[in-house]
Design a protein around this motif. Structure first.
Motif, mmCIF file in Angstrom:
data_model
loop_
_atom_site.group_PDB
_atom_site.id
_atom_site.type_symbol
_atom_site.label_atom_id
_atom_site.label_comp_id
_atom_site.label_asym_id
_atom_site.label_seq_id
_atom_site.Cartn_x
_atom_site.Cartn_y
_atom_site.Cartn_z
ATOM 1 N N TYR A 333 -5.436 -16.720 -1.533
ATOM 2 C CA TYR A 333 -6.261 -15.955 -2.122
ATOM 3 C C TYR A 333 -5.513 -14.625 -2.384
ATOM 4 C CZ TYR A 333 -6.514 -13.950 2.647
ATOM 5 O OH TYR A 333 -6.045 -13.424 3.935
ATOM 6 N N ILE A 334 -6.365 -13.648 -3.062
ATOM 7 C CA ILE A 334 -5.684 -12.456 -3.531
ATOM 8 C C ILE A 334 -5.915 -11.698 -2.399
ATOM 9 C CG2 ILE A 334 -5.561 -10.615 -5.117
ATOM 10 C CD1 ILE A 334 -6.357 -12.824 -7.230
ATOM 11 N N PRO A 335 -4.685 -10.963 -1.665
ATOM 12 C CA PRO A 335 -5.044 -10.357 -0.581
ATOM 13 C C PRO A 335 -5.419 -8.839 -0.914
ATOM 14 C CG PRO A 335 -2.546 -10.704 -0.667
ATOM 15 C CD PRO A 335 -3.380 -11.586 -1.721
ATOM 16 N N ASP A 336 -5.635 -7.945 0.100
ATOM 17 C CA ASP A 336 -6.082 -6.718 -0.588
ATOM 18 C C ASP A 336 -5.018 -5.801 -1.045
ATOM 19 O OD1 ASP A 336 -8.705 -7.029 0.273
ATOM 20 O OD2 ASP A 336 -8.450 -6.134 2.459
ATOM 21 N N TRP A 339 -4.540 -6.921 -4.316
ATOM 22 C CA TRP A 339 -5.672 -6.665 -5.474
ATOM 23 C C TRP A 339 -5.733 -4.949 -5.637
ATOM 24 C CZ3 TRP A 339 -9.177 -7.755 -8.618
ATOM 25 C CH2 TRP A 339 -10.308 -6.914 -8.854
ATOM 26 N N GLU A 340 -5.035 -4.156 -4.729
ATOM 27 C CA GLU A 340 -5.023 -2.906 -4.906
ATOM 28 C C GLU A 340 -3.939 -2.421 -6.066
ATOM 29 O OE1 GLU A 340 -4.244 -1.218 -1.011
ATOM 30 O OE2 GLU A 340 -6.368 -1.744 -0.301
ATOM 31 N N GLN A 341 -2.662 -3.211 -5.914
ATOM 32 C CA GLN A 341 -1.684 -3.130 -6.950
ATOM 33 C C GLN A 341 -2.387 -3.342 -8.265
ATOM 34 O OE1 GLN A 341 2.263 -4.651 -5.563
ATOM 35 N NE2 GLN A 341 1.209 -5.133 -3.955
ATOM 36 N N LEU A 342 -3.305 -4.565 -8.417
ATOM 37 C CA LEU A 342 -3.545 -4.969 -9.513
ATOM 38 C C LEU A 342 -4.616 -3.928 -10.448
ATOM 39 C CD1 LEU A 342 -4.018 -7.126 -11.844
ATOM 40 C CD2 LEU A 342 -5.694 -8.169 -10.428
ATOM 41 N N VAL A 343 -5.385 -3.379 -9.495
ATOM 42 C CA VAL A 343 -6.297 -2.378 -9.983
ATOM 43 C C VAL A 343 -5.889 -1.226 -10.518
ATOM 44 C CG1 VAL A 343 -8.360 -0.853 -9.101
ATOM 45 C CG2 VAL A 343 -8.270 -3.144 -8.401
ATOM 46 N N TYR A 344 -4.679 -0.956 -9.796
ATOM 47 C CA TYR A 344 -3.647 0.222 -10.132
ATOM 48 C C TYR A 344 -3.308 0.410 -11.467
ATOM 49 C CZ TYR A 344 -0.608 4.150 -10.012
ATOM 50 O OH TYR A 344 0.264 5.424 -10.344
ATOM 51 N N HIS A 345 -3.036 -1.029 -11.685
ATOM 52 C CA HIS A 345 -2.326 -1.412 -13.180
ATOM 53 C C HIS A 345 -3.123 -2.041 -14.317
ATOM 54 C CE1 HIS A 345 1.643 -0.226 -11.594
ATOM 55 N NE2 HIS A 345 1.667 -1.088 -10.617
ATOM 56 N N ILE A 346 -4.362 -2.122 -13.849
ATOM 57 C CA ILE A 346 -5.223 -3.078 -14.668
ATOM 58 C C ILE A 346 -5.374 -2.456 -15.986
ATOM 59 C CG2 ILE A 346 -7.548 -1.802 -14.310
ATOM 60 C CD1 ILE A 346 -8.344 -4.875 -13.595
ATOM 61 N N ASN A 347 -5.337 -1.144 -16.372
ATOM 62 C CA ASN A 347 -5.503 -0.749 -17.574
ATOM 63 C C ASN A 347 -4.633 -1.011 -18.561
ATOM 64 O OD1 ASN A 347 -8.072 0.649 -17.247
ATOM 65 N ND2 ASN A 347 -6.930 2.422 -16.399
ATOM 66 N N HIS A 480 -11.342 -17.706 -4.227
ATOM 67 C CA HIS A 480 -10.920 -17.687 -2.999
ATOM 68 C C HIS A 480 -10.901 -16.362 -2.261
ATOM 69 C CE1 HIS A 480 -10.088 -21.992 -3.164
ATOM 70 N NE2 HIS A 480 -8.725 -21.697 -3.492
ATOM 71 N N ARG A 481 -10.463 -15.416 -3.037
ATOM 72 C CA ARG A 481 -10.927 -13.954 -2.659
ATOM 73 C C ARG A 481 -12.270 -13.522 -2.280
ATOM 74 N NH1 ARG A 481 -8.911 -8.803 -2.198
ATOM 75 N NH2 ARG A 481 -10.151 -7.133 -2.630
ATOM 76 N N TYR A 482 -13.133 -13.880 -3.093
ATOM 77 C CA TYR A 482 -14.497 -13.696 -2.772
ATOM 78 C C TYR A 482 -15.130 -14.323 -1.764
ATOM 79 C CZ TYR A 482 -19.512 -13.556 -4.359
ATOM 80 O OH TYR A 482 -20.751 -13.318 -4.380
ATOM 81 N N GLY A 483 -14.741 -15.492 -1.644
ATOM 82 C CA GLY A 483 -15.136 -16.263 -0.308
ATOM 83 C C GLY A 483 -14.840 -15.579 1.046
ATOM 84 N N VAL A 484 -13.385 -15.448 0.957
ATOM 85 C CA VAL A 484 -12.709 -14.764 2.359
ATOM 86 C C VAL A 484 -13.618 -13.383 2.475
ATOM 87 C CG1 VAL A 484 -10.795 -13.494 3.173
ATOM 88 C CG2 VAL A 484 -10.666 -16.040 1.914
ATOM 89 N N ASN A 485 -13.882 -12.709 1.387
ATOM 90 C CA ASN A 485 -14.378 -11.279 1.644
ATOM 91 C C ASN A 485 -15.788 -11.407 2.278
ATOM 92 O OD1 ASN A 485 -11.995 -9.865 0.753
ATOM 93 N ND2 ASN A 485 -12.752 -9.598 -1.168
#
Length: 678
Positions: A333-336, A339-347, A480-485
């Motif tokens: 699953y995608i850990p926090d 995910w934070e790095q992905l959000v930072y570069h998502i644009n 999986h990230r959604y379920g874990v959260n």
């Protein structure tokens, strides 16, 4: 009979279909890109498609119709046709006019013979026969050897006309196109074919009959499952062909054959994507389960090709290794931190892909279910926004999950964009994320393109996991990230199962195991993160969470599983929830600090909070001084002093009492017993 040996002839209505649209521009022997009727913009280059070297009118019209159809349906772009295919067409027509001038149709060419001769011709003319393909944007992928564009043009034209002229029922062919089977299939994947040519004779017709019955007639399996059956059972038929080359059916199949097949399977290599692997425990389980299902089915319906011996005597349950269920630490699953790095570069991702990724993370829908969402999937009710969509894997229609207003705004923006860009022709099924041109026009965006572009981004932007390795994204990891959260945020496991449309609670239970591991990780951080407390005189001293737990009559294990519930804005409250807090009514400032509460515990995770509060109080004091509000300054300065003391204490602690690991893990009598043995 294979495609290369089966004789297919064009019929009069085929010739009419080809000739009818070849009028005006399309009837010319030279097509200039600047004059193309479907040109959507002006190009600053001038290229041509030239057909005049072919004097055979039927062959010439076949080539024209191939390009006409491809351009009209946007399967071939203007750029690709006139820039890339133009030199290939020139060489191809030269070869045909020299060696195959008198054919009635391109499919009259014996394909293997043609390819041998054409490769020689290409080499003699200094043209490439194959190329080594390296993707600069995907350096993690191994280079592949592919036919050159000169060869691919012939293969594509040949396949196009073979499919056009072959009017047999789709299931009579050796290669089925799922789009022609009139069944529901997952159109978010790019694969459409079931190629039975890998199944050796004489078992091919039997296996085709099996897949047709289950996939097309009964529709008891999905297209994806049929692909799996094809890959796994063709392995068995190949083994059987090698052992019993004279067999015509499976009547004589014995348990000895099965035993030898299992041994053969364990020592073989299996193709997984582009790689060859040795089958592990679960692979062997899946191959044998599929074989047992197949034999059971053809025996149940008394097919004459079925084995005489019962499936139980051929393949007992003891022969099949039990499938090992994935452990919590094996579920990706995608850990926090990722995910934070992905959000930072998502644009940096395509604007078409960003809302898909946000929806995967926010809804827990499988990638295929997100891509299959319809344009009207968003619903606003009294209790908020909801997404409604089908869950294909479990055949669950109109599954509904709540989403935030921010995600709802993303969907609304995508809704408006799709309505503006699409038409009934380009998006007949009203998908929220449609493909509006090319080979996939009318289908959703391909799920493979999402994973590919995520991993390009990870490599380009150095998105790394906790071990410092470039993170490898898989689409299902968002689910999986959604379920874990959900579990980590305290949702009841049965509610999680319902919200994620799990057919059974087993997968949901794995998320609970991950939650336990998450709690343990947070616990380790809390123990190893320098912490402080206040003594009875208000002095800041180094804190030991274990000692505080003992003083307050609570178990360390209870604290470990309730870190979130005991967390306050300014620290942890270690007091048992069964005991009343004497300072609860004192809310002017945190009563834990004001009253030097022994249950108060704060570690370095709260540093940001205290530093922010200090900055705010210092700014307020400056304002109060300028406005002459000296009484306000007197009230706030003691609090500022305490906060600074706590902050300095956190910054200068070297750990929890500096105790070794053994002494930190036990309290009271347990610690004494352990220390006696150290």
């Amino acid at each position: 009979m294979t495609q290369s040996t089966l004789k297919i002839k064009p019929l009069p209505h085929h010739l009419e279909q080809i000739n009818e649209p070849l009028l005006g521009y399309w009837a010319n022997d030279v097509w200039n890109v600047q004059e193309c009727p479907i040109l959507d913009k002006r190009y600053d280059w001038n290229r041509k498609l030239i057909f005049d070297k072919v004097h055979n009118l039927r062959l010439k019209n076949e080539l024209k119709y191939y390009f006409y159809k491809g351009l009209q349906e946007t399967r071939i772009s203007i750029t690709y046709a006139f820039m890339h295919y133009s030199p290939c067409l020139k060489i191809f027509t030269e070869f045909i006019s020299r060696y195959y001038a008198n054919l009635d149709s391109i499919i009259d060419i014996q394909k293997e013979k043609f390819l041998t001769e054409y490769r020689t011709f290409l080499v003699e003319n200094g043209k490439s026969v194959e190329i080594v393909h390296r993707k600069k944007s995907s350096p993690w992928l191994s280079p592949t050897v592919q036919p050159s564009l000169y060869i691919r043009l012939f293969l594509q034209v040949y396949e196009f006309y073979y499919q056009l002229y072959d009017e047999r029922d789709e299931t009579d062919k050796d290669c089925w196109d799922v789009r022609k089977l009139n069944i529901n299939y997952n159109n978010t994947i790019s694969r459409y074919s079931l190629d039975f040519s890998k199944v050796p004779q004489p078992y091919r017709q039997l296996f085709k009959k099996y897949i047709k019955t289950r996939l097309v007639v009964q529709q008891s399996i999905s297209f994806s499952t049929a692909i799996c059956y094809l890959n796994r059972l063709s392995f068995f038929f190949t083994f059987l062909k090698g052992k019993h080359p004279k067999w015509k059916e499976l009547n004589q199949l014995s348990s000895m054959d099965i035993e030898e097949y299992i041994e053969y399977l364990r020592h073989s290599t299996i193709k997984k994507g582009k790689y060859l692997i040795n089958p592990d425990h679960n692979y062997v389980n899946r191959f044998l389960i599929d074989l047992k299902t197949f034999i059971s089915y053809i025996q149940k319906f008394e097919w004459e090709e079925a084995p005489t011996k019962s499936v139980i005597s051929l393949l007992s349950i003891e022969d099949i290794p039990k499938k090992k269920r994935a452990k919590a630490d094996e579920i990706k699953y995608i850990p926090d931190e990722v995910w934070e790095q992905l959000v930072y570069h998502i644009n940096q991702l395509s604007s078409d892909h960003i809302p898909i990724i946000l929806l995967m993370e926010a809804t827990g829908f499988r990638i295929s279910d997100v891509l299959s969402l319809k344009i009207d999937c968003l619903v606003n009710q009294e209790d908020g926004w909801w997404i409604i969509g089908d869950q294909r894997k479990v055949s669950y229609k109109n599954h509904k999950v709540p989403i935030s207003e921010e995600i709802a705004n993303v969907v609304l923006a995508q809704h408006d964009l799709t309505k503006k860009r699409s038409t009934l022709d380009t998006n007949p099924k009203k998908y929220l994320f449609p493909t509006l041109k090319g080979k996939r026009m009318g289908n959703p965006i391909s799920q493979d393109s999402i994973k590919l572009n995520l991993n390009k981004l990870a490599n380009r932007c150095n998105i790394k996991d906790k071990d410092g390795e470039i993170y490898w994204f898989k689409n299902h990891a968002f689910r999986h990230r959604y379920g874990v959260n959900l579990i980590n945020n305290g949702m009841n496991i049965l509610h999680v199962q319902k919200l994620m449309a799990h057919a059974s609670p087993e997968m949901t239970l794995v998320y609970a195991q991950i939650h336990d591991q998450t709690l343990r990780d947070e616990w380790e951080k809390a123990r190893d993160n320098g912490a402080v407390r206040l003594d009875t005189h208000g002095e800041v001293i180094v804190a030991d969470l274990a000692q505080q737990a003992e003083e307050n009559g609570v178990e360390l294990e209870w604290i470990r599983h309730n870190m979130d519930s005991i967390r306050l804005d300014h620290g942890f409250c270690v007091k048992s929830p069964k005991l009343h807090c004497d300072f609860l009514e004192q809310t002017l400032e945190p009563p834990c600090i004001k009253n030097n509460c022994r249950s108060f515990h704060v570690d370095k995770t709260f540093l940001d909070y205290y530093q922010e509060q200090i900055s705010k109080m210092e700014a307020d004091i400056e304002v109060y001084k300028k406005s002459g509000r000296l009484r306000s300054v007197e009230l706030i300065e003691p609090k500022l002093k305490r906060y600074k003391e706590l902050t300095n204490g956190l910054l200068h602690t070297g750990g929890i009492f500096g105790l070794d690991k053994t002494r930190r893990e036990y309290v009271g009598d347990e610690r004494e017993k352990v220390m006696q043995n150290v």
